[in-house]
Design an enzyme around this catalytic site. Sequence first.
Site, PDB file in Angstrom:
ATOM      1  N   ASN A  11       5.291   0.880  11.838  1.00  0.00           N
ATOM      2  CA  ASN A  11       6.380   1.425  11.008  1.00  0.00           C
ATOM      3  C   ASN A  11       5.898   2.606  10.177  1.00  0.00           C
ATOM      4  O   ASN A  11       6.554   3.640  10.104  1.00  0.00           O
ATOM      5  CB  ASN A  11       6.957   0.354  10.081  1.00  0.00           C
ATOM      6  CG  ASN A  11       7.723  -0.677  10.876  1.00  0.00           C
ATOM      7  OD1 ASN A  11       8.375  -0.350  11.870  1.00  0.00           O
ATOM      8  ND2 ASN A  11       7.628  -1.926  10.457  1.00  0.00           N
ATOM      9  N   LYS A  12       4.719   2.421   9.548  1.00  0.00           N
ATOM     10  CA  LYS A  12       4.137   3.526   8.780  1.00  0.00           C
ATOM     11  C   LYS A  12       3.935   4.736   9.693  1.00  0.00           C
ATOM     12  O   LYS A  12       4.219   5.862   9.325  1.00  0.00           O
ATOM     13  CB  LYS A  12       2.761   3.116   8.225  1.00  0.00           C
ATOM     14  CG  LYS A  12       2.772   2.348   6.908  1.00  0.00           C
ATOM     15  CD  LYS A  12       1.330   2.306   6.363  1.00  0.00           C
ATOM     16  CE  LYS A  12       1.135   1.468   5.146  1.00  0.00           C
ATOM     17  NZ  LYS A  12      -0.245   1.457   4.649  1.00  0.00           N
ATOM     18  N   ASP A  68      -4.540   4.622   0.626  1.00  0.00           N
ATOM     19  CA  ASP A  68      -4.816   3.407  -0.135  1.00  0.00           C
ATOM     20  C   ASP A  68      -3.901   3.420  -1.357  1.00  0.00           C
ATOM     21  O   ASP A  68      -3.671   4.475  -1.951  1.00  0.00           O
ATOM     22  CB  ASP A  68      -6.280   3.327  -0.557  1.00  0.00           C
ATOM     23  CG  ASP A  68      -6.698   1.890  -0.884  1.00  0.00           C
ATOM     24  OD1 ASP A  68      -6.186   0.948  -0.229  1.00  0.00           O
ATOM     25  OD2 ASP A  68      -7.516   1.684  -1.790  1.00  0.00           O
ATOM     26  N   THR A  69      -3.367   2.245  -1.706  1.00  0.00           N
ATOM     27  CA  THR A  69      -2.362   2.152  -2.771  1.00  0.00           C
ATOM     28  C   THR A  69      -2.750   1.068  -3.758  1.00  0.00           C
ATOM     29  O   THR A  69      -3.321   0.047  -3.387  1.00  0.00           O
ATOM     30  CB  THR A  69      -0.984   1.804  -2.155  1.00  0.00           C
ATOM     31  OG1 THR A  69      -0.573   2.880  -1.323  1.00  0.00           O
ATOM     32  CG2 THR A  69       0.067   1.602  -3.231  1.00  0.00           C
ATOM     33  N   ASP A 151       6.964  -5.518  -4.824  1.00  0.00           N
ATOM     34  CA  ASP A 151       8.314  -4.935  -4.903  1.00  0.00           C
ATOM     35  C   ASP A 151       9.298  -5.738  -5.763  1.00  0.00           C
ATOM     36  O   ASP A 151      10.068  -5.142  -6.518  1.00  0.00           O
ATOM     37  CB  ASP A 151       8.904  -4.751  -3.497  1.00  0.00           C
ATOM     38  CG  ASP A 151       8.385  -3.487  -2.830  1.00  0.00           C
ATOM     39  OD1 ASP A 151       7.722  -2.685  -3.507  1.00  0.00           O
ATOM     40  OD2 ASP A 151       8.651  -3.297  -1.628  1.00  0.00           O
ATOM     41  N   LYS A 171      13.993   3.493  -1.186  1.00  0.00           N
ATOM     42  CA  LYS A 171      12.662   3.351  -1.759  1.00  0.00           C
ATOM     43  C   LYS A 171      11.760   4.512  -1.306  1.00  0.00           C
ATOM     44  O   LYS A 171      11.034   5.090  -2.108  1.00  0.00           O
ATOM     45  CB  LYS A 171      12.047   1.996  -1.346  1.00  0.00           C
ATOM     46  CG  LYS A 171      10.654   1.784  -1.908  1.00  0.00           C
ATOM     47  CD  LYS A 171      10.000   0.497  -1.409  1.00  0.00           C
ATOM     48  CE  LYS A 171       8.506   0.539  -1.650  1.00  0.00           C
ATOM     49  NZ  LYS A 171       7.764  -0.550  -1.025  1.00  0.00           N
TER      50      LYS A 171
HETATM   51  P1  IMP Z   1      -2.207  -0.686   0.871  1.00  0.00           P
HETATM   52  O1  IMP Z   1      -3.300   0.219   0.426  1.00  0.00           O
HETATM   53  O2  IMP Z   1      -0.982   0.052   1.366  1.00  0.00           O
HETATM   54  O3  IMP Z   1      -2.687  -1.743   1.825  1.00  0.00           O
HETATM   55  O4  IMP Z   1      -1.727  -1.469  -0.446  1.00  0.00           O
HETATM   56  C1  IMP Z   1      -2.586  -2.339  -1.184  1.00  0.00           C
HETATM   57  C2  IMP Z   1      -1.760  -3.396  -1.913  1.00  0.00           C
HETATM   58  O5  IMP Z   1      -0.944  -2.769  -2.909  1.00  0.00           O
HETATM   59  C3  IMP Z   1      -0.780  -4.149  -1.019  1.00  0.00           C
HETATM   60  O6  IMP Z   1      -1.387  -5.270  -0.454  1.00  0.00           O
HETATM   61  C4  IMP Z   1       0.304  -4.549  -2.008  1.00  0.00           C
HETATM   62  O7  IMP Z   1      -0.103  -5.701  -2.728  1.00  0.00           O
HETATM   63  C5  IMP Z   1       0.334  -3.382  -2.960  1.00  0.00           C
HETATM   64  N1  IMP Z   1       1.331  -2.384  -2.538  1.00  0.00           N
HETATM   65  C6  IMP Z   1       1.102  -1.230  -1.870  1.00  0.00           C
HETATM   66  N2  IMP Z   1       2.228  -0.534  -1.684  1.00  0.00           N
HETATM   67  C7  IMP Z   1       3.211  -1.283  -2.230  1.00  0.00           C
HETATM   68  C8  IMP Z   1       4.624  -1.084  -2.343  1.00  0.00           C
HETATM   69  O8  IMP Z   1       5.211  -0.091  -1.894  1.00  0.00           O
HETATM   70  N3  IMP Z   1       5.293  -2.075  -2.974  1.00  0.00           N
HETATM   71  C9  IMP Z   1       4.704  -3.177  -3.481  1.00  0.00           C
HETATM   72  N4  IMP Z   1       3.401  -3.414  -3.390  1.00  0.00           N
HETATM   73  C10 IMP Z   1       2.652  -2.470  -2.775  1.00  0.00           C
END
Ligand code: IMP
Length: 195
Positions: A11-12, A68-69, A151, A171
């Site tokens: 999807n990403k 990374d998030t 979310d 979103k």
């Molecule tokens: P990743 O780097 O995209 O894997 O995100 C790391 C973690 O941050 C995920 O496992 C979620 O717990 C949280 N996270 C990342 N993006 C989102 C989002 O758009 N909504 C809610 N939680 C998020």
Amino acid sequence: MKIVFATHNQNKLKEVQQLLPESIQVLSLTDIHCHEEIPETAETLAGNARIKADFVTKNYGYNCFADDTGLEVAALNGAPGVYSARYGGLPRDADANMRKLLSNLKDKTDRSAQFKTVIALNLNGKQYLFEGVCKGEILYEKRGSAGFGYDPIFVPDGFKESFAEMSMEEKGKISHRGRAVAQLVAFLWSLKVGP
Ligand code: IMP
């Protein structure tokens, strides 16, 4: 030009591919037969994004970008941040993460927080970083069932709905990831790369 997005998430991948010129073909880790677990051992989001992009470029020879998030909560001095995925312990579990966060914020009136996404792009021997931020507040309890991760407890500034009460399109327009990807896409368009 072929470029790898260091993810297995189709999807990403589709989301990004549809925003890019046809001359840029985005491949997933699955497409390049990369099935190893890429270590995410850095203490910053940028560090982890760079590790993932470098892993692919070094071992597979491709231009690559990786993201990374993290969720940064002001009253918790920026936690869970880079540890967002495993804040509630292992195995990674969104409900456990939210329970721990709500419990740590129980007596806090400052609910301000932000999601941050960092993208590292390795392109022809150079590295570029892009960042997207979405500011908002942490609710006192979960609301909504769409989306993933934190979310249900995050309401972006200027909205009444939590991320989990929004459609994916809504979103995507305001999210941290959407904003970081928009910067990456604008950069790649500006290169006017050929096939
Ligand atoms: P990743 O780097 O995209 O894997 O995100 C790391 C973690 O941050 C995920 O496992 C979620 O717990 C949280 N996270 C990342 N993006 C989102 C989002 O758009 N909504 C809610 N939680 C998020």
